[in-house]
Design a protein around this motif. Structure first.
Motif, PDB file in Angstrom:
ATOM      1  N   GLU A   1       9.587   2.840  -1.934  1.00  0.00           N
ATOM      2  CA  GLU A   1       8.972   3.364  -0.714  1.00  0.00           C
ATOM      3  C   GLU A   1       9.405   4.803  -0.465  1.00  0.00           C
ATOM      4  O   GLU A   1       8.592   5.639  -0.016  1.00  0.00           O
ATOM      5  CB  GLU A   1       9.328   2.478   0.476  1.00  0.00           C
ATOM      6  CG  GLU A   1       8.799   2.960   1.812  1.00  0.00           C
ATOM      7  CD  GLU A   1       7.282   3.017   1.902  1.00  0.00           C
ATOM      8  OE1 GLU A   1       6.773   3.563   2.905  1.00  0.00           O
ATOM      9  OE2 GLU A   1       6.585   2.525   0.984  1.00  0.00           O
TER      10      GLU A   1
ATOM     11  N   THR B   1      12.221   6.479   6.085  1.00  0.00           N
ATOM     12  CA  THR B   1      11.008   6.182   6.839  1.00  0.00           C
ATOM     13  C   THR B   1      10.396   7.536   7.174  1.00  0.00           C
ATOM     14  O   THR B   1      11.036   8.581   6.976  1.00  0.00           O
ATOM     15  CB  THR B   1      11.312   5.419   8.141  1.00  0.00           C
ATOM     16  OG1 THR B   1      12.015   6.295   9.045  1.00  0.00           O
ATOM     17  CG2 THR B   1      12.162   4.180   7.877  1.00  0.00           C
TER      18      THR B   1
ATOM     19  N   THR C   1       6.824  -3.009   3.746  1.00  0.00           N
ATOM     20  CA  THR C   1       6.501  -1.600   3.999  1.00  0.00           C
ATOM     21  C   THR C   1       5.828  -0.981   2.786  1.00  0.00           C
ATOM     22  O   THR C   1       4.819  -0.268   2.909  1.00  0.00           O
ATOM     23  CB  THR C   1       7.776  -0.817   4.356  1.00  0.00           C
ATOM     24  OG1 THR C   1       8.398  -1.410   5.488  1.00  0.00           O
ATOM     25  CG2 THR C   1       7.459   0.630   4.655  1.00  0.00           C
TER      26      THR C   1
ATOM     27  N   ARG D   1       1.675  -0.022   2.281  1.00  0.00           N
ATOM     28  CA  ARG D   1       1.577   1.440   2.266  1.00  0.00           C
ATOM     29  C   ARG D   1       1.943   2.022   3.632  1.00  0.00           C
ATOM     30  O   ARG D   1       1.331   2.970   4.109  1.00  0.00           O
ATOM     31  CB  ARG D   1       0.172   1.902   1.851  1.00  0.00           C
ATOM     32  CG  ARG D   1      -0.310   1.349   0.519  1.00  0.00           C
ATOM     33  CD  ARG D   1       0.558   1.827  -0.639  1.00  0.00           C
ATOM     34  NE  ARG D   1       0.028   1.409  -1.919  1.00  0.00           N
ATOM     35  CZ  ARG D   1       0.495   0.382  -2.637  1.00  0.00           C
ATOM     36  NH1 ARG D   1       1.502  -0.337  -2.162  1.00  0.00           N
ATOM     37  NH2 ARG D   1      -0.011   0.075  -3.803  1.00  0.00           N
ATOM     38  N   GLY D   2       2.953   1.393   4.261  1.00  0.00           N
ATOM     39  CA  GLY D   2       3.446   1.874   5.535  1.00  0.00           C
ATOM     40  C   GLY D   2       2.622   1.459   6.728  1.00  0.00           C
ATOM     41  O   GLY D   2       2.905   1.882   7.859  1.00  0.00           O
ATOM     42  N   GLN D   3       1.622   0.606   6.527  1.00  0.00           N
ATOM     43  CA  GLN D   3       0.751   0.208   7.640  1.00  0.00           C
ATOM     44  C   GLN D   3       1.311  -0.964   8.435  1.00  0.00           C
ATOM     45  O   GLN D   3       0.934  -1.164   9.596  1.00  0.00           O
ATOM     46  CB  GLN D   3      -0.637  -0.157   7.109  1.00  0.00           C
ATOM     47  CG  GLN D   3      -1.379   1.013   6.470  1.00  0.00           C
ATOM     48  CD  GLN D   3      -2.750   0.595   5.979  1.00  0.00           C
ATOM     49  OE1 GLN D   3      -3.511  -0.049   6.691  1.00  0.00           O
ATOM     50  NE2 GLN D   3      -3.066   0.956   4.734  1.00  0.00           N
TER      51      GLN D   3
ATOM     52  N   LEU E   1       6.653   7.775  -0.215  1.00  0.00           N
ATOM     53  CA  LEU E   1       6.578   8.745   0.866  1.00  0.00           C
ATOM     54  C   LEU E   1       6.659  10.168   0.331  1.00  0.00           C
ATOM     55  O   LEU E   1       5.973  11.072   0.833  1.00  0.00           O
ATOM     56  CB  LEU E   1       7.701   8.495   1.874  1.00  0.00           C
ATOM     57  CG  LEU E   1       7.532   7.279   2.791  1.00  0.00           C
ATOM     58  CD1 LEU E   1       8.800   7.059   3.621  1.00  0.00           C
ATOM     59  CD2 LEU E   1       6.336   7.444   3.705  1.00  0.00           C
TER      60      LEU E   1
END
Length: 481
Positions: free
Chosen positions: A36, A53, A415, A419-421, A40
């Motif tokens: 992740e 994050t 996560t 895809r972070g949604q 990003l």
């Protein structure tokens, strides 16, 4: 073993890992977390600061592994295979360097045996197909130690300056630990072995150190400038407090791995399995047998074997006093261990037919076990702590405006695969359903479903289950209510 059969065996083992790393979902903590961070990086285009994050910078590791994974995502798409491919390539590169060194110093036969032992060690085979920073540290340490040794045999600029390039790679892969893992073995060797001391002195220290600093320091300065506080956390926290305080509470990104001091030696046996057990048995036999004990003691006069011993032993010795360890810390030592193991197996016991058959069995043991396990958990995903399939189900069935959320805490794999949604919601945030007109896909620990149903005073049916979580649908209030 003939050369063609050796190449086939090596290619088959590496091919097994290459294939299996494409099947296995990212699971547990480390792999999806690092994947992740790389995702990003690829999405945001921020090549200076890795982000844990979108709001929290990741100060725990330098960026080299994330750079390679983000590039792989750009070229191959955001997949498990792309995330793991850089580790496989780093392992293969380290093996190529190890082969050149072993062949130069100990001959073709030992070099071939070294690679088969190395790639069939449990940790090497598993790390070669995992999203980790450790394969890059192992590549850097292997490169540095090989370059230092080879510069004594063939003092070409490629080896002499390659040592400093390798040091820069290590600084960008793991940090100042790289300096310790290379300088540590050298201290005793340069004192007791004049030939090694002479080789060490012949390195181009002024221009070489300048090259190392030029390749590595700019990123450190840019990272501190972009997110002030990085250098203090990384240099003091990650490289000092983490190891002297087994319960270090300053970790911003996880939990300290509290272990008994000296536990690293147990990890050595696990990481080097099955060869570590063979080495232990051979060592005990040497201690018991006076003739073999005397022969073993005489190896102290051989600078080449002393070099390997220092290289192999320094890492576990260094971490002996640490109470905060992982088994992956052993990886930089396994290259030298594999050469020593190959040399130890050059005896009548292991060169005759029964011994060769035993060696072949040990070579294939871990590759087949790990590949078999990968196949089983791929077909039976409930045995693996991954949210890949639950996330896929929710994303496939949700309608416009509907969201996937996890209760209180979201696992890293959710996560990554969303895809972070995917989001997080608290129990308090679930209660005012009259303010929410869309359905909510909620994932929560399996044993909490019935309790939550009572709290919300509405029946909740399980829609999909992963190893740890169950997915349910919380309906929104009717439109216009």
């Amino acid at each position: 073993m003939k050369v063609n059969r050796w190449w086939l065996a090596l290619a088959a083992i590496l091919g097994l890992r290459l294939a299996s790393m494409a099947w296995l979902p990212l699971a547990s903590t480390s792999e999806p977390r690092y994947a992740e961070v790389a995702r990003l990086m690829a999405v945001t285009g921020d090549w200076i600061t890795p982000w844990f994050t979108p709001e929290l910078p990741f100060w725990g590791k330098p960026p080299l592994s994330f750079w390679t994974e983000a590039i792989a995502f750009k070229l191959l798409g955001v997949t498990e295979f792309a995330a793991r491919l850089p580790s496989w390539l780093a392992t293969v590169a380290g093996m190529a360097l190890l082969f050149v060194y072993a062949r130069t110093y100990f001959g073709e036969r030992v070099a071939r045996s070294t690679l088969l032992i190395y790639v069939s060690c449990a940790l090497v085979f598993m790390a070669a197909g995992a999203v980790l920073t450790d394969p890059f540290l192992a590549l850097a340490t292997t490169w540095a130690m090989v370059a230092l040794a080879m510069s004594a045999k063939a003092p070409s600029p490629a080896w002499r300056y390659g040592f400093f390039v390798a040091m820069a790679v290590g600084l960008l892969a793991k940090g100042p630990l790289m300096l310790v893992l290379v300088a540590g073995p050298m201290l005793g060797l340069t004192v007791f072995y004049p030939s090694l001391r002479a080789s060490f002195k012949r390195l181009p220290w002024v221009s070489g150190l300048a090259l190392m600093l030029l390749l590595s320091v700019p990123w450190y300065l840019l990272a501190e400038q972009k997110t002030p506080g990085f250098l203090n956390y990384f240099l003091v926290g990650e490289h000092f407090l983490r190891f002297i305080d087994s319960g270090w509470a300053g970790d911003l990104y996880g939990v300290a791995h509290k272990r008994m001091k000296g536990a690293i030696w147990g990890e050595v046996l696990v990481a080097s399995f099955p060869w570590g057990l063979v080495a232990l048995a051979m060592l005990l036999r040497c201690v018991i047998n006076p003739v073999q004990r005397a022969a073993l003691w005489q190896t102290r006069h051989d600078p080449d074997k002393a070099y390997l011993l220092a290289w192999a032993l320094f890492t576990p010795v260094f971490f002996t006093v640490s109470g905060n360890i992982l088994w992956t810390y052993v990886l930089p030592a396994l290259a030298a261990f594999s050469v020593l193991m190959a040399l130890a197996l050059e005896t009548a016991t292991f060169t005759q037919k029964p011994g060769r058959q035993l060696r072949a069995t040990l070579v294939w043991l871990m590759p087949l076990l790990v590949t078999g396990y990968t196949a089983v958990v791929t077909l039976q995903p409930l045995h693996l702590k991954t949210e890949k399939h639950l996330v896929a189900y929710a994303m496939q069935h949700r309608q416009a405006g509907e969201q996937l959320v996890y209760l209180d805490k979201i696992p890293f794999s959710a996560t990554f695969y969303s895809r972070g949604q995917a989001g997080v919601v608290t129990l308090k945030g679930l209660r005012p359903s009259s303010e929410r007109t869309t359905n909510l896909y909620l994932a929560l620990p399996k044993n909490n479903l019935e309790q939550l149903s009572k709290v919300l005073q509405q029946p909740l049916a399980p829609l999909f289950e992963s190893a740890e979580y169950v997915l349910t649908l919380i309906p929104g209030a009717p439109s216009g209510q």
